[in-house]
Design an enzyme around this catalytic site. Sequence first.
Site, PDB file in Angstrom:
ATOM      1  CE  LYS A 217      -0.095   1.730   4.558  1.00  0.00           C
ATOM      2  NZ  LYS A 217       0.920   0.928   5.142  1.00  0.00           N
ATOM      3  CE  LYS A 279       5.272   1.642   7.294  1.00  0.00           C
ATOM      4  NZ  LYS A 279       3.970   1.411   6.640  1.00  0.00           N
TER       5      LYS A 279
END
Length: 316
Positions: A217, A279
């Site tokens: 995501k 990330k």
Amino acid sequence: MKKLVVIALGGNAIKQAHEKGTVEEQFANVAETCDQLVQMNAMGYKMIITHGNGPQAGNLLIQQEEANTLVPAQPMDVVGSMTQGQIGYMFQNTLQNYFMQKGKNIPITTVVTQVLVKEDDPDFEDPSKPVGPFYTKDEALRLKEEKSYVVKEVKPNAEKSWRRVVPSPEPFEIVESNCVQALVEARAIIIASGGGGIPVMKNKDGTLEGLEAVIDKDKAGNVLAQSVNADIYLILTDVENARINYGKPDEKPLGKITVQEAEKYLEEGHFLAGSMGPKVTAAIRFVKAGGKKSIITSLSNAVNALEGKSGTIIVK
Ligand code: ADP
Ligand code: MG
């Protein structure tokens, strides 16, 4: 000009690790998350929200498996779309109620989002992403036989040490980016690309086809942020900073750093592959593609970090 921020919410924004995931628990977490979002709205930011869906998709996959003698099980791409609706609804409802009570009229909506991946992505050869429940070896091998699942032992020595693994291909394009852009221009708060988006590939005739895979995501959030020319990519998780020498005595939180520094730390292996690694990778990609800054911080520090007062901030 109001700044556009794409906010990637981690698992803890919707379900805490120790919780079962009842609807009450999830709405309570979403309400706390929305406290941060409304502050950002009050600061004048235009917002697109994206989020993880691991626990929700995991639970829905169990429901597909356990009830399949009563109703037909649905595949992973469809399950992904269900979680986008489920989580999007919880945010829409919470934010709408909040703004309604303040007498503000702000359009808020969720975009069911497909994300294009490449059919020849190496992860299709050797799937890396564990999904759904843990199984005993016997259960896992039965599912492999019956449903052609790829299964792997992921937690040796545990009683249930096996899980289904699926490919986690790189995201390339947000299929609905024009729709998201139009909604930004309509001054809506938008929830999009939930769970990393529904992975689709392009067939030879140009048609799109859903896949049994999961896109990271944070990486999909970057593709979304780039596609709408966002100013800031804000990744909210359960730690205030990305850290170097993580887990070692000389561990150190990172504050404001350049893309070059972030790339060096990434290459040196300071960030774990399944969690902080993607990330930092996504944060680097965003700034390299022309974004002003990426921020990695905890949910409760979101507002502070936007003011430059905390978090790991990656700039050119
Ligand atoms: P999310 O649901 O927000 O994506 P993740 O568990 O995937 O959460 O990622 C956040 C986790 O990354 C932290 O809780 C921490 O355990 C882990 N982590 C791995 N490497 C690092 C690092 N170098 N610095 C900080 N946290 C790290
Ligand atoms: Mg994660």
